[in-house]
Design a protein around this motif. Structure first.
Motif, PDB file in Angstrom:
ATOM      1  N   ASN A 129       0.861  -1.210   0.033  1.00 55.99           N
ATOM      2  CA  ASN A 129      -0.020  -0.004  -0.103  1.00 55.99           C
ATOM      3  C   ASN A 129       0.854   1.314   0.173  1.00 55.99           C
ATOM      4  O   ASN A 129       0.462   2.132  -0.618  1.00 55.99           O
ATOM      5  CB  ASN A 129      -0.876   0.084   1.488  1.00 55.99           C
ATOM      6  CG  ASN A 129      -2.059   1.131   1.394  1.00 55.99           C
ATOM      7  OD1 ASN A 129      -2.473   1.355  -0.085  1.00 55.99           O
ATOM      8  ND2 ASN A 129      -2.500   1.005   2.130  1.00 55.99           N
ATOM      9  N   ASP A 130       1.879   1.173   1.014  1.00 57.11           N
ATOM     10  CA  ASP A 130       2.720   2.515   1.000  1.00 57.11           C
ATOM     11  C   ASP A 130       3.829   2.495  -0.027  1.00 57.11           C
ATOM     12  O   ASP A 130       4.890   1.869   0.257  1.00 57.11           O
ATOM     13  CB  ASP A 130       3.391   2.498   2.493  1.00 57.11           C
ATOM     14  CG  ASP A 130       3.829   3.569   2.757  1.00 57.11           C
ATOM     15  OD1 ASP A 130       3.950   4.822   1.900  1.00 57.11           O
ATOM     16  OD2 ASP A 130       4.520   3.772   3.744  1.00 57.11           O
ATOM     17  N   GLY A 131       3.774   2.902  -1.247  1.00 56.09           N
ATOM     18  CA  GLY A 131       4.613   2.827  -2.334  1.00 56.09           C
ATOM     19  C   GLY A 131       4.190   2.196  -3.562  1.00 56.09           C
ATOM     20  O   GLY A 131       4.193   2.605  -4.706  1.00 56.09           O
ATOM     21  N   GLY A 161      12.065   8.773  -3.169  1.00 56.41           N
ATOM     22  CA  GLY A 161      12.455   9.478  -1.898  1.00 56.41           C
ATOM     23  C   GLY A 161      11.357  10.274  -1.171  1.00 56.41           C
ATOM     24  O   GLY A 161      11.810  10.992  -0.524  1.00 56.41           O
ATOM     25  N   GLU A 162      10.200   9.498  -1.120  1.00 54.62           N
ATOM     26  CA  GLU A 162       9.114  10.162  -0.266  1.00 54.62           C
ATOM     27  C   GLU A 162       9.755   9.747   1.044  1.00 54.62           C
ATOM     28  O   GLU A 162       9.401  10.733   2.017  1.00 54.62           O
ATOM     29  CB  GLU A 162       7.921   9.654  -0.554  1.00 54.62           C
ATOM     30  CG  GLU A 162       6.680  10.226   0.200  1.00 54.62           C
ATOM     31  CD  GLU A 162       6.338   9.610   1.471  1.00 54.62           C
ATOM     32  OE1 GLU A 162       5.654  10.243   2.180  1.00 54.62           O
ATOM     33  OE2 GLU A 162       6.671   8.496   1.536  1.00 54.62           O
ATOM     34  N   GLU A 163      10.033   8.722   1.354  1.00 54.47           N
ATOM     35  CA  GLU A 163      10.371   8.136   2.565  1.00 54.47           C
ATOM     36  C   GLU A 163      11.725   8.791   3.349  1.00 54.47           C
ATOM     37  O   GLU A 163      12.514   9.175   2.597  1.00 54.47           O
ATOM     38  CB  GLU A 163      10.411   6.548   2.705  1.00 54.47           C
ATOM     39  CG  GLU A 163       9.190   5.805   2.148  1.00 54.47           C
ATOM     40  CD  GLU A 163       8.075   5.862   3.272  1.00 54.47           C
ATOM     41  OE1 GLU A 163       8.116   6.320   4.273  1.00 54.47           O
ATOM     42  OE2 GLU A 163       6.889   5.180   2.870  1.00 54.47           O
ATOM     43  N   ALA A 164      11.351   8.821   4.602  1.00 54.07           N
ATOM     44  CA  ALA A 164      12.571   9.182   5.563  1.00 54.07           C
ATOM     45  C   ALA A 164      13.392   8.189   5.369  1.00 54.07           C
ATOM     46  O   ALA A 164      13.374   6.900   5.502  1.00 54.07           O
ATOM     47  CB  ALA A 164      12.235   9.736   6.857  1.00 54.07           C
ATOM     48  N   PRO A 267      -1.399  -2.178   8.864  1.00 52.04           N
ATOM     49  CA  PRO A 267      -0.068  -2.560   8.537  1.00 52.04           C
ATOM     50  C   PRO A 267       0.895  -1.599   8.273  1.00 52.04           C
ATOM     51  O   PRO A 267       1.942  -1.695   7.615  1.00 52.04           O
ATOM     52  CB  PRO A 267      -0.350  -3.380   7.246  1.00 52.04           C
ATOM     53  CG  PRO A 267      -1.672  -3.691   7.229  1.00 52.04           C
ATOM     54  CD  PRO A 267      -2.267  -2.491   7.802  1.00 52.04           C
ATOM     55  N   TRP A 268       0.733  -0.177   8.410  1.00 52.79           N
ATOM     56  CA  TRP A 268       1.366   0.997   8.108  1.00 52.79           C
ATOM     57  C   TRP A 268       2.930   0.579   8.323  1.00 52.79           C
ATOM     58  O   TRP A 268       3.106   0.603   9.654  1.00 52.79           O
ATOM     59  CB  TRP A 268       0.988   2.153   8.439  1.00 52.79           C
ATOM     60  CG  TRP A 268       1.828   3.397   8.034  1.00 52.79           C
ATOM     61  CD1 TRP A 268       2.226   3.834   6.938  1.00 52.79           C
ATOM     62  CD2 TRP A 268       2.520   4.455   8.974  1.00 52.79           C
ATOM     63  NE1 TRP A 268       3.067   4.808   6.966  1.00 52.79           N
ATOM     64  CE2 TRP A 268       3.183   5.006   7.989  1.00 52.79           C
ATOM     65  CE3 TRP A 268       2.361   4.547  10.380  1.00 52.79           C
ATOM     66  CZ2 TRP A 268       3.915   5.924   8.847  1.00 52.79           C
ATOM     67  CZ3 TRP A 268       3.384   5.440  10.882  1.00 52.79           C
ATOM     68  CH2 TRP A 268       3.861   6.328  10.243  1.00 52.79           C
ATOM     69  N   HIS A 269       3.789   0.556   7.529  1.00 52.46           N
ATOM     70  CA  HIS A 269       5.381   0.525   7.894  1.00 52.46           C
ATOM     71  C   HIS A 269       5.686  -0.791   8.486  1.00 52.46           C
ATOM     72  O   HIS A 269       6.685  -0.966   9.272  1.00 52.46           O
ATOM     73  CB  HIS A 269       5.946   1.737   8.650  1.00 52.46           C
ATOM     74  CG  HIS A 269       6.119   2.803   7.724  1.00 52.46           C
ATOM     75  ND1 HIS A 269       6.576   4.228   8.342  1.00 52.46           N
ATOM     76  CD2 HIS A 269       5.751   2.944   6.497  1.00 52.46           C
ATOM     77  CE1 HIS A 269       6.773   4.889   7.263  1.00 52.46           C
ATOM     78  NE2 HIS A 269       6.135   4.428   6.115  1.00 52.46           N
ATOM     79  N   LYS A 270       4.798  -1.816   8.581  1.00 52.75           N
ATOM     80  CA  LYS A 270       5.009  -3.241   9.029  1.00 52.75           C
ATOM     81  C   LYS A 270       5.059  -4.126   7.714  1.00 52.75           C
ATOM     82  O   LYS A 270       4.946  -3.747   6.897  1.00 52.75           O
ATOM     83  CB  LYS A 270       3.708  -3.520   9.832  1.00 52.75           C
ATOM     84  CG  LYS A 270       3.612  -2.748  11.079  1.00 52.75           C
ATOM     85  CD  LYS A 270       2.276  -3.497  11.662  1.00 52.75           C
ATOM     86  CE  LYS A 270       2.121  -2.273  13.076  1.00 52.75           C
ATOM     87  NZ  LYS A 270       0.594  -2.735  13.678  1.00 52.75           N
TER      88      LYS A 270
HETATM   89 ZN   LIG Z   1       5.375   5.503   4.282  1.00 56.17          ZN
END
Ligand SMILES: [Zn+2]
Length: 300
Positions: A129-131, A161-164, A267-270
């Motif tokens: 989902n995230d990306g 490069g959205e993510e830290a 599940p964000w960042h999992k």
């Molecule tokens: Zn993210």
């Protein structure tokens, strides 16, 4: 010149006036129906298949190559925005990929999202989902825009490069969008942008797009109205919060900008952010609303 000045015979004018709303409605419906959730899901699957895709990784570069190959099959002007990001983990090469579907008005509408996934060393975080979902939606959007006649230039932008690299700060985040915002400020593109719509985490089976409170209110209203009129009111919530995302660098430079994000995602960042949490229907709802919103923005 106005239509009134064209001296059409009266009966023709009446017919024309009667016909116009139907023409607009039909065009809108046909346009909005084009976005395929199944196709967007397949593109998301393809992105996820590369595995973890943090900026600077081999998998990130392989996904870039995939995006390029797909865009080359379309009638669009593809450009790239490569740069070296200064991060807490040192210099990292990053590349934004831009597909332009040219119009004639001189104005521009921009739809964006990120294709990188967050770096979690030693883990297998594939960011479906995230990306993944934003990558899939943008690819399908580009496919739908292919071969259409545009009023405004429509840009579909895949941000790296959205993510830290470590923990999210103003300087360790949104590397790609910050770079493109300043590049477009310098070359004059920014001044032509009517609106920027960013999508992020929009594939959750249980879809609920929040009101991102930094975003431009009038643009949010346009998108929420489109959603409501398409029958998707239930998925575009009336509650919100502030979310920092790829739209912010543009917003800060004065571009009307909106973030479409469903941040209520367990599940964000999992490592459990996997394809089974997503649905083609959610992608189709958001994609259809975005496509319809592009259409409405062009009529403004
Ligand atoms: Zn993210």
């Amino acid at each position: 010149m106005t239509w009134q000045g064209m001296a059409l015979p009266h009966n023709l004018m009446v017919l024309w006036r009667r016909a116009m709303p139907c023409v607009f409605l039909a065009a809108t419906a046909a346009f909005a129906a084009d976005f395929s959730g199944a196709s967007a899901f397949k593109y998301t699957q393809a992105a996820v298949a590369f595995g973890p895709r943090p900026s600077g990784s081999a998998a990130n570069r392989e996904l870039q190559a995939y995006i390029r190959t797909q865009l080359r099959m379309l009638k669009c002007e593809m450009t790239e925005d490569p740069f070296v990001a200064k991060t807490p983990k040192g210099d990292i090469p990053m590349t934004n990929i831009i597909a332009k579907f040219p119009g004639r008005s001189g104005h521009a509408i921009v739809v964006t999202g990120h294709f990188d996934t967050k770096l979690f060393p030693g883990r297998k975080f594939v960011g479906a989902n995230d990306g993944g979902s934003s990558t899939g939606l943008l690819m399908e959007l580009a496919r739908d825009l292919n071969g259409t006649t545009r009023v405004d230039d429509v840009y579909v932008v895949f941000f790296d490069g959205e993510e830290a690299v470590n923990d999210w700060t103003e300087t360790d985040s949104v590397y790609g969008s910050r770079h493109l915002a300043y590049k477009w400020k310098a070359d004059g593109t920014l001044a032509r942008i009517k609106a920027l719509v960013n999508v992020d985490m929009i594939g959750d089976k249980s879809l609920g797009v929040l009101i991102e409170e930094n975003s431009t209110a009038s643009l949010r209203k346009l998108v929420w109205n489109a959603a409501s009129e398409l029958g998707y009111k239930a998925y575009f919530l009336e509650t919100g919060e502030k979310v920092d995302d790829d739209h912010m660098p543009f917003l800060k430079l004065g571009v009307p900008s909106l973030d479409i994000i469903d941040f209520d995602y367990e599940p964000w960042h999992k490592d459990s952010d996997t394809l089974d949490k997503l649905s083609a229907k959610s992608l189709e709802i958001v994609g259809t609303v975005v496509l319809e919103s592009v259409h409405r923005l062009e009529r403004q």
